[in-house]
Design a protein around this motif. Structure first.
Motif, short mmCIF file in Angstrom:
data_model
loop_
_atom_site.label_atom_id
_atom_site.label_comp_id
_atom_site.label_asym_id
_atom_site.label_seq_id
_atom_site.Cartn_x
_atom_site.Cartn_y
_atom_site.Cartn_z
N THR A 77 0.87 -1.50 -0.15
CA THR A 77 -0.29 0.22 0.40
C THR A 77 0.64 1.27 0.11
O THR A 77 0.51 2.18 -0.74
CB THR A 77 -0.90 -0.17 1.08
OG1 THR A 77 -1.59 -1.13 0.92
CG2 THR A 77 -1.88 1.39 1.29
N GLU A 78 1.60 1.27 0.60
CA GLU A 78 2.34 2.23 0.77
C GLU A 78 3.22 2.60 -0.32
O GLU A 78 3.07 3.58 -0.89
CB GLU A 78 3.25 1.97 2.16
CG GLU A 78 4.14 3.78 2.50
CD GLU A 78 5.81 3.23 4.14
OE1 GLU A 78 5.98 4.51 3.67
OE2 GLU A 78 5.09 2.41 4.26
N PRO A 79 4.20 1.73 -0.75
CA PRO A 79 4.84 2.15 -2.32
C PRO A 79 3.71 2.57 -3.40
O PRO A 79 4.49 3.53 -4.59
CB PRO A 79 5.61 0.76 -2.64
CG PRO A 79 5.49 -0.10 -1.27
CD PRO A 79 4.46 0.84 -0.81
N PHE A 80 2.62 1.68 -3.34
CA PHE A 80 1.34 1.70 -4.02
C PHE A 80 1.00 3.57 -4.16
O PHE A 80 0.73 3.98 -5.09
CB PHE A 80 0.57 1.09 -4.04
CG PHE A 80 -0.59 1.17 -5.08
CD1 PHE A 80 -0.26 0.48 -6.24
CD2 PHE A 80 -1.67 1.92 -5.32
CE1 PHE A 80 -1.50 0.56 -7.12
CE2 PHE A 80 -2.99 2.35 -5.79
CZ PHE A 80 -2.64 1.25 -6.74
N CYS A 81 1.00 4.11 -2.65
CA CYS A 81 0.51 5.44 -3.10
C CYS A 81 1.15 6.84 -3.11
O CYS A 81 1.22 7.13 -3.91
CB CYS A 81 -0.29 5.51 -1.60
SG CYS A 81 -1.25 4.69 -0.99
N ALA A 82 2.62 6.10 -2.71
CA ALA A 82 4.01 7.24 -3.91
C ALA A 82 4.46 7.33 -5.08
O ALA A 82 4.31 8.13 -5.70
CB ALA A 82 5.16 6.24 -2.71
N ALA A 83 4.14 5.95 -5.27
CA ALA A 83 4.08 6.01 -6.80
C ALA A 83 2.86 7.03 -7.51
O ALA A 83 3.04 7.84 -8.26
CB ALA A 83 4.19 4.53 -7.84
N LEU B 125 4.48 1.83 -12.46
CA LEU B 125 4.77 0.45 -11.79
C LEU B 125 5.37 -0.07 -12.65
O LEU B 125 4.42 -0.57 -13.65
CB LEU B 125 4.26 -0.27 -10.48
CG LEU B 125 3.90 0.48 -9.07
CD1 LEU B 125 2.33 -0.19 -8.47
CD2 LEU B 125 4.63 1.21 -8.63
N VAL B 126 6.66 -1.05 -12.47
CA VAL B 126 7.13 -1.91 -13.80
C VAL B 126 6.67 -3.73 -13.22
O VAL B 126 6.80 -4.24 -13.46
CB VAL B 126 8.67 -1.47 -14.59
CG1 VAL B 126 7.91 -0.99 -15.28
CG2 VAL B 126 9.81 -1.30 -13.71
N ALA B 127 7.30 -3.37 -11.35
CA ALA B 127 7.42 -4.75 -11.15
C ALA B 127 7.34 -4.78 -9.51
O ALA B 127 7.34 -3.19 -8.98
CB ALA B 127 8.90 -4.77 -10.93
N SER B 128 6.72 -5.46 -8.57
CA SER B 128 6.44 -5.56 -7.29
C SER B 128 6.78 -6.90 -7.03
O SER B 128 6.41 -8.14 -7.70
CB SER B 128 4.88 -5.62 -7.39
OG SER B 128 4.55 -5.49 -6.23
N ILE B 129 7.23 -6.86 -5.62
CA ILE B 129 8.08 -7.50 -5.34
C ILE B 129 7.53 -7.63 -3.35
O ILE B 129 7.44 -6.86 -2.55
CB ILE B 129 9.28 -8.37 -5.21
CG1 ILE B 129 9.48 -10.12 -4.25
CG2 ILE B 129 10.56 -7.01 -4.25
CD1 ILE B 129 10.44 -10.42 -4.43
N CYS B 130 6.86 -8.60 -2.81
CA CYS B 130 6.34 -8.75 -1.20
C CYS B 130 7.29 -9.29 -0.53
O CYS B 130 6.83 -11.14 -0.76
CB CYS B 130 4.69 -8.42 -0.82
SG CYS B 130 4.35 -8.17 1.07
N LEU C 14 -3.38 -3.31 -8.62
CA LEU C 14 -1.76 -3.23 -9.50
C LEU C 14 -2.12 -3.62 -10.94
O LEU C 14 -1.54 -2.47 -11.88
CB LEU C 14 -0.46 -4.47 -8.91
CG LEU C 14 -0.01 -4.43 -7.91
CD1 LEU C 14 0.09 -5.74 -7.80
CD2 LEU C 14 1.16 -3.71 -7.82
N ALA C 15 -2.90 -3.67 -11.14
CA ALA C 15 -4.18 -4.00 -12.65
C ALA C 15 -3.52 -2.50 -13.52
O ALA C 15 -4.08 -2.34 -14.35
CB ALA C 15 -5.10 -4.42 -12.33
N ILE C 16 -3.92 -1.51 -12.35
CA ILE C 16 -3.53 0.25 -13.24
C ILE C 16 -2.95 0.07 -14.42
O ILE C 16 -2.67 1.13 -14.96
CB ILE C 16 -4.22 0.94 -12.09
CG1 ILE C 16 -3.44 1.91 -11.46
CG2 ILE C 16 -5.72 0.56 -11.78
CD1 ILE C 16 -3.56 2.85 -10.55
#
Length: 105
Positions: free
Chosen positions: A27-33, A40-45, A67-69
């Motif tokens: 959530t935090e990095p998603f909002c920052a982007a 976004l081009v890649a995500s890992i948790c 992430l779909a957007i």
């Protein structure tokens, strides 16, 4: 999360008393982007196991929706079937048998 301009954003999920109000780590990095106007081009948790190992957490349904957007080509890490500490990279559209987002034309 990796942004299109090669910036890496990190986030965390604080512990709360009511599990119904927890936030995903993404959530935090998603909002920052979003604030930065970056794609976004890649995500890992990752989650730290009590024994000290870092486990790869597959994106939950809510995060997949968020992430779909960023499009079906966004790369997401899922846990390798034989080793949950090793990521396997897949396109977002490939983590579901039938991708649910119709891109805008």
């Amino acid at each position: 999360m990796l942004l299109a301009d090669d910036t890496v954003l990190v986030g965390t999920a604080p512990e709360v008393l009511n599990a119904g109000v927890e936030l995903c780590h993404e959530t935090e990095p998603f909002c920052a982007a979003y604030r930065m106007g970056q794609r976004l081009v890649a995500s890992i948790c990752l989650a730290r196991h009590p024994d000290g190992r870092y486990l790869v957490l597959n994106p939950c349904g809510v995060c997949r929706e968020r992430l779909a957007i960023h499009g079906p080509g966004l790369m997401v890490a899922v846990a390798h079937p034989d080793d949950p500490t090793t990521p396997t990279w897949k396109r977002l559209k490939d983590v579901h048998l039938d991708y649910w987002v119709t891109p805008a034309v």
